[in-house]
Write a protein that holds these residues in place. Sequence first.
Motif, PDB file in Angstrom:
ATOM      1  N   PHE A 162      -3.110  -5.354   3.765  1.00  0.00           N
ATOM      2  CA  PHE A 162      -3.269  -6.670   2.794  1.00  0.00           C
ATOM      3  C   PHE A 162      -2.362  -7.645   2.587  1.00  0.00           C
ATOM      4  O   PHE A 162      -1.131  -7.379   2.621  1.00  0.00           O
ATOM      5  CB  PHE A 162      -3.488  -6.084   1.317  1.00  0.00           C
TER       6      PHE A 162
ATOM      7  N   TRP B  36      -7.539 -12.182  -6.628  1.00  0.00           N
ATOM      8  CA  TRP B  36      -6.402 -11.339  -6.784  1.00  0.00           C
ATOM      9  C   TRP B  36      -6.679 -10.096  -7.384  1.00  0.00           C
ATOM     10  O   TRP B  36      -5.937  -8.955  -7.203  1.00  0.00           O
ATOM     11  CB  TRP B  36      -5.290 -11.891  -6.994  1.00  0.00           C
ATOM     12  N   ASP B  37      -7.693  -9.874  -8.188  1.00  0.00           N
ATOM     13  CA  ASP B  37      -8.261  -8.442  -8.829  1.00  0.00           C
ATOM     14  C   ASP B  37      -8.672  -7.450  -7.987  1.00  0.00           C
ATOM     15  O   ASP B  37      -8.399  -6.461  -8.108  1.00  0.00           O
ATOM     16  CB  ASP B  37      -9.055  -9.182  -9.836  1.00  0.00           C
TER      17      ASP B  37
ATOM     18  N   LYS C 184       0.847   4.204  -2.611  1.00  0.00           N
ATOM     19  CA  LYS C 184       0.915   5.598  -2.461  1.00  0.00           C
ATOM     20  C   LYS C 184       1.842   6.468  -3.274  1.00  0.00           C
ATOM     21  O   LYS C 184       1.642   7.604  -3.813  1.00  0.00           O
ATOM     22  CB  LYS C 184       0.768   5.761  -1.061  1.00  0.00           C
TER      23      LYS C 184
ATOM     24  N   ALA D 210       1.476  -9.040  -5.939  1.00  0.00           N
ATOM     25  CA  ALA D 210       0.523  -8.889  -7.051  1.00  0.00           C
ATOM     26  C   ALA D 210      -0.577  -7.863  -6.355  1.00  0.00           C
ATOM     27  O   ALA D 210      -1.915  -8.274  -6.670  1.00  0.00           O
ATOM     28  CB  ALA D 210      -0.359 -10.096  -7.388  1.00  0.00           C
ATOM     29  N   ALA D 211      -0.106  -6.734  -5.680  1.00  0.00           N
ATOM     30  CA  ALA D 211      -1.221  -6.060  -5.144  1.00  0.00           C
ATOM     31  C   ALA D 211      -1.194  -4.765  -5.538  1.00  0.00           C
ATOM     32  O   ALA D 211      -2.219  -3.977  -5.708  1.00  0.00           O
ATOM     33  CB  ALA D 211      -0.887  -5.843  -3.672  1.00  0.00           C
TER      34      ALA D 211
ATOM     35  N   GLY E 287      -8.727   6.474  -8.626  1.00  0.00           N
ATOM     36  CA  GLY E 287      -9.806   6.476  -9.159  1.00  0.00           C
ATOM     37  C   GLY E 287     -10.071   5.974 -10.626  1.00  0.00           C
ATOM     38  O   GLY E 287     -10.880   6.277 -11.273  1.00  0.00           O
ATOM     39  N   ALA E 288      -9.105   4.993 -10.957  1.00  0.00           N
ATOM     40  CA  ALA E 288      -9.222   4.415 -12.367  1.00  0.00           C
ATOM     41  C   ALA E 288      -9.536   3.295 -12.310  1.00  0.00           C
ATOM     42  O   ALA E 288      -9.682   2.453 -11.559  1.00  0.00           O
ATOM     43  CB  ALA E 288      -7.590   4.469 -12.724  1.00  0.00           C
ATOM     44  N   SER E 289      -9.859   2.615 -13.683  1.00  0.00           N
ATOM     45  CA  SER E 289     -10.149   1.250 -13.832  1.00  0.00           C
ATOM     46  C   SER E 289      -8.848   0.513 -13.926  1.00  0.00           C
ATOM     47  O   SER E 289      -7.809   0.983 -13.874  1.00  0.00           O
ATOM     48  CB  SER E 289     -10.860   1.013 -15.041  1.00  0.00           C
ATOM     49  N   HIS E 290      -9.058  -0.807 -13.520  1.00  0.00           N
ATOM     50  CA  HIS E 290      -7.826  -1.853 -13.669  1.00  0.00           C
ATOM     51  C   HIS E 290      -8.178  -3.126 -14.368  1.00  0.00           C
ATOM     52  O   HIS E 290      -9.129  -3.659 -14.389  1.00  0.00           O
ATOM     53  CB  HIS E 290      -6.979  -1.662 -12.454  1.00  0.00           C
TER      54      HIS E 290
ATOM     55  N   PRO F 182      -3.963  -3.245  -8.750  1.00  0.00           N
ATOM     56  CA  PRO F 182      -5.235  -2.627  -8.380  1.00  0.00           C
ATOM     57  C   PRO F 182      -5.297  -1.574  -7.141  1.00  0.00           C
ATOM     58  O   PRO F 182      -6.087  -0.736  -7.096  1.00  0.00           O
ATOM     59  CB  PRO F 182      -5.760  -3.793  -7.746  1.00  0.00           C
ATOM     60  N   MET F 183      -4.385  -1.471  -6.238  1.00  0.00           N
ATOM     61  CA  MET F 183      -4.092  -0.511  -5.315  1.00  0.00           C
ATOM     62  C   MET F 183      -3.953   0.758  -5.909  1.00  0.00           C
ATOM     63  O   MET F 183      -4.577   1.842  -5.497  1.00  0.00           O
ATOM     64  CB  MET F 183      -3.013  -0.888  -4.288  1.00  0.00           C
TER      65      MET F 183
ATOM     66  N   ALA G 148      -7.029  -1.008  -0.481  1.00  0.00           N
ATOM     67  CA  ALA G 148      -6.489   0.489  -0.517  1.00  0.00           C
ATOM     68  C   ALA G 148      -7.486   1.225  -0.133  1.00  0.00           C
ATOM     69  O   ALA G 148      -7.412   2.115   0.348  1.00  0.00           O
ATOM     70  CB  ALA G 148      -5.823   0.339  -2.029  1.00  0.00           C
TER      71      ALA G 148
ATOM     72  N   ARG H 107     -16.561   1.359 -14.663  1.00  0.00           N
ATOM     73  CA  ARG H 107     -15.448   1.850 -15.657  1.00  0.00           C
ATOM     74  C   ARG H 107     -14.881   0.828 -16.627  1.00  0.00           C
ATOM     75  O   ARG H 107     -14.165   1.200 -17.471  1.00  0.00           O
ATOM     76  CB  ARG H 107     -14.365   2.517 -14.700  1.00  0.00           C
TER      77      ARG H 107
ATOM     78  N   VAL I   4     -14.947  -5.336 -12.324  1.00  0.00           N
ATOM     79  CA  VAL I   4     -14.219  -4.878 -11.227  1.00  0.00           C
ATOM     80  C   VAL I   4     -14.950  -4.087 -10.275  1.00  0.00           C
ATOM     81  O   VAL I   4     -15.158  -4.322  -9.110  1.00  0.00           O
ATOM     82  CB  VAL I   4     -12.774  -4.210 -11.712  1.00  0.00           C
ATOM     83  N   ASP I   5     -15.666  -2.971 -10.945  1.00  0.00           N
ATOM     84  CA  ASP I   5     -16.116  -2.116 -10.409  1.00  0.00           C
ATOM     85  C   ASP I   5     -17.610  -2.562  -9.514  1.00  0.00           C
ATOM     86  O   ASP I   5     -17.702  -2.366  -8.458  1.00  0.00           O
ATOM     87  CB  ASP I   5     -16.905  -0.873 -11.095  1.00  0.00           C
TER      88      ASP I   5
ATOM     89  N   PRO J   8      -6.858  -6.511  -3.414  1.00  0.00           N
ATOM     90  CA  PRO J   8      -5.880  -5.364  -2.921  1.00  0.00           C
ATOM     91  C   PRO J   8      -6.727  -4.096  -3.158  1.00  0.00           C
ATOM     92  O   PRO J   8      -6.361  -3.100  -2.549  1.00  0.00           O
ATOM     93  CB  PRO J   8      -4.758  -5.565  -3.845  1.00  0.00           C
ATOM     94  N   ARG J   9      -7.467  -4.033  -4.102  1.00  0.00           N
ATOM     95  CA  ARG J   9      -8.410  -2.754  -4.489  1.00  0.00           C
ATOM     96  C   ARG J   9      -9.101  -2.301  -3.393  1.00  0.00           C
ATOM     97  O   ARG J   9      -9.171  -1.154  -2.871  1.00  0.00           O
ATOM     98  CB  ARG J   9      -8.970  -2.767  -5.697  1.00  0.00           C
TER      99      ARG J   9
ATOM    100  N   LEU K   8       0.808  -1.044  -0.128  1.00  0.00           N
ATOM    101  CA  LEU K   8       0.089  -0.014  -0.013  1.00  0.00           C
ATOM    102  C   LEU K   8       0.788   1.376  -0.036  1.00  0.00           C
ATOM    103  O   LEU K   8       0.480   2.183  -0.644  1.00  0.00           O
ATOM    104  CB  LEU K   8      -1.150   0.085   1.237  1.00  0.00           C
TER     105      LEU K   8
ATOM    106  N   ALA L  43      -4.801   1.679  -8.885  1.00  0.00           N
ATOM    107  CA  ALA L  43      -5.857   2.047  -9.814  1.00  0.00           C
ATOM    108  C   ALA L  43      -6.926   2.632  -8.727  1.00  0.00           C
ATOM    109  O   ALA L  43      -7.650   3.718  -8.875  1.00  0.00           O
ATOM    110  CB  ALA L  43      -6.511   0.899 -10.317  1.00  0.00           C
ATOM    111  N   GLU L  44      -7.189   2.079  -7.511  1.00  0.00           N
ATOM    112  CA  GLU L  44      -8.148   2.670  -6.565  1.00  0.00           C
ATOM    113  C   GLU L  44      -7.874   3.928  -6.008  1.00  0.00           C
ATOM    114  O   GLU L  44      -8.268   4.974  -5.929  1.00  0.00           O
ATOM    115  CB  GLU L  44      -8.101   1.520  -5.270  1.00  0.00           C
ATOM    116  N   LEU L  45      -6.470   4.263  -5.739  1.00  0.00           N
ATOM    117  CA  LEU L  45      -6.017   5.596  -5.269  1.00  0.00           C
ATOM    118  C   LEU L  45      -6.149   6.539  -6.360  1.00  0.00           C
ATOM    119  O   LEU L  45      -6.375   7.719  -5.876  1.00  0.00           O
ATOM    120  CB  LEU L  45      -4.516   5.349  -4.568  1.00  0.00           C
TER     121      LEU L  45
ATOM    122  N   THR M 262      -5.778  -6.951 -14.446  1.00  0.00           N
ATOM    123  CA  THR M 262      -4.718  -7.837 -13.854  1.00  0.00           C
ATOM    124  C   THR M 262      -4.658  -8.981 -14.974  1.00  0.00           C
ATOM    125  O   THR M 262      -5.543  -9.338 -15.446  1.00  0.00           O
ATOM    126  CB  THR M 262      -4.688  -8.196 -12.658  1.00  0.00           C
TER     127      THR M 262
ATOM    128  N   SER N 245      -1.485 -11.304   0.456  1.00  0.00           N
ATOM    129  CA  SER N 245      -1.755 -12.309  -0.792  1.00  0.00           C
ATOM    130  C   SER N 245      -1.244 -13.570  -0.794  1.00  0.00           C
ATOM    131  O   SER N 245      -0.365 -13.816  -0.159  1.00  0.00           O
ATOM    132  CB  SER N 245      -1.451 -11.235  -2.148  1.00  0.00           C
TER     133      SER N 245
END
Lengths: 259, 325
Positions: free
Chosen positions: B116, B102-103, A100, A126-127, A137-140, A130-131, B110, B185, B74-75, B106-107, A96, A133-135, A142, B118
């Motif tokens: 987290f 795993w997709d 950041k 493997a984290a 506000g984007a799509s992602h 996606p982390m 965050a 998205r 995802v969303d 972690p999201r 995380l 992307a969340e921070l 894997t 894995s």
Amino acid sequence: MKIMVCLKQVPHQDARLDVRPDGAWIQEENVKFEINAYDTYALEEALRIKDAGEADVFVVSIGPDRVTQALRTALGMGADRAVHVKDPAADASDALGTAKILAAVAKAESPDVVLMGLMADDDNFAAVGPMLAELLGASHATAVMKVEGTDALTVEREIEGGALEVAELQKPCVLAVQTGMNQVRYASLKGIMAAKKKPIDVKTVEDLGLSGQVGAESVKVKVEKIYVPPKGDKADMVTGSTDEIVATLVTKIKELGVL
Amino acid sequence: MGSILLVAEVQKGRIRESSYELVTLARKLADTSGRDVASLVMGKGVGDLAKELSGKGGGSVSVVDHDLLENYTVDAYCAAARAAIDAVSPDLVLFSHTPIGWDIAPRLAAGLDVGFLSDCFNIEVEDGNLVFFRRVFNGKLDARLTSSSACVVATVQPGATPAFDGSAEGSVKALDVTLSADALRSKFVEIRTAAKTGVDLSKADVIVSGGRGVGAPEKFTEVIEPLADALGGAMGASRPVVDAGWLPHERQVGSSGQTVSPKLYIACGISGAIQHLVGMKSSNFIIAINKDADAPIFEVANLGVVADLFEVVPALTEAIKTAKG
């Protein structure tokens, strides 16, 4: 299109790994480092997008001086510029914390696409994709095996049993790619020479406005120790000369009745 | 104490085996720490599956049933999982380490700003604290980790725990989640199943596989294939070989290739990354040849040889030809 590629420098795949005295990670002295294999595919994919059209490809890595080598390699392969987050206060961040730091770099650059490997060959977490992307506000997506399109992106992600899941992603997006999605190029001599003139922008945690928020003191997950896995029902080891080994194997193979 | 929320996964109209493995793990942790077990089932038309899970150890099951959860995005899946986390307030959230787990795990971590972990192969309670065990450096080392955060999200390696097959009384509660197609998205397009190829390794009695240690594509033709031919078997490969383009994907043994269980599996120059091991460890008999005595492949092999494969394999090929007469 602006593409950010995140690279991690990890111990070479064949490096001898020794646990350091405090038990919490490996000894890094005298270990040869390389760019995480997954990340090389991410860089290659970014360079292919650039080769096919217009793109500004910049690479980002976090770590001490040794990371400069990884960034120079990436610039030699064709990346336009590099950002090196070089600060002891960034080292030993957990996933995380790493996300950041990368998010702070991304917010200053506003890339359309962020590419990175699915995981790192050292901590296998493997984290971060996606982390991040969340921070942001984007799509992602894997385990990405294919990327197409320029506006919305069509991606293929590897799921189980060799099947692929196809999805359409809005930009901005973070793509964490799987190995084998392309064939990674080598840096040419010309590329390596040209790379010497390309800029590496060095940043500290303070530059990124993250003082006190990342690094060893801020981890939410702590590695207490790493150790050689306890030996289970380990194989019977066959020793001797090549002839003796082969004789033992042939005897066993005959017993199995497969000849 | 708080509760453990396990996020079950629906695949092809059934609750996945790995979700029942999470039940075993969650119940173990609940028993040793006084926590409650809660579960989430999400999908379209999954009410009956939620009921099934509630009767088979899932505890208090929340179910999110929505048209937009028919296919994975995802969303939508994150929104449903987040709603369950907010409703249950667990201090541990468990997912299987699968392409969905795993997709999104972690999201979510965050988004919650929590710890987290894995791909754990085990989680224990020690002195009231959760301790997480996972492999690092592609299986060469194990790690023991702890988290300081009040809630922890973790994914668990499929197959690491036996699936729960008992029964236990639970409950089901529907959870309303507002989802709108416009807010997603990403859009699901399709699942493309693996193309049928000419090579069906699952039918071979003998498989001789090569890994990165084979070193070059022509060495497969010169060294690995002759042994496979001498044994009347098929040639396989590990992922790095296929990634490098040395052999086609149809030769790949492992979680993203073919799962095999021949009478004899010979692994040459394969270190034994977990994703390869899951594809071949149920073989009847395994011989591993590798120059690194510490390679994880020796943990699953019956016979191990620490040697240069370029010396042993050609000699073995000749000896097999002689033995067959």
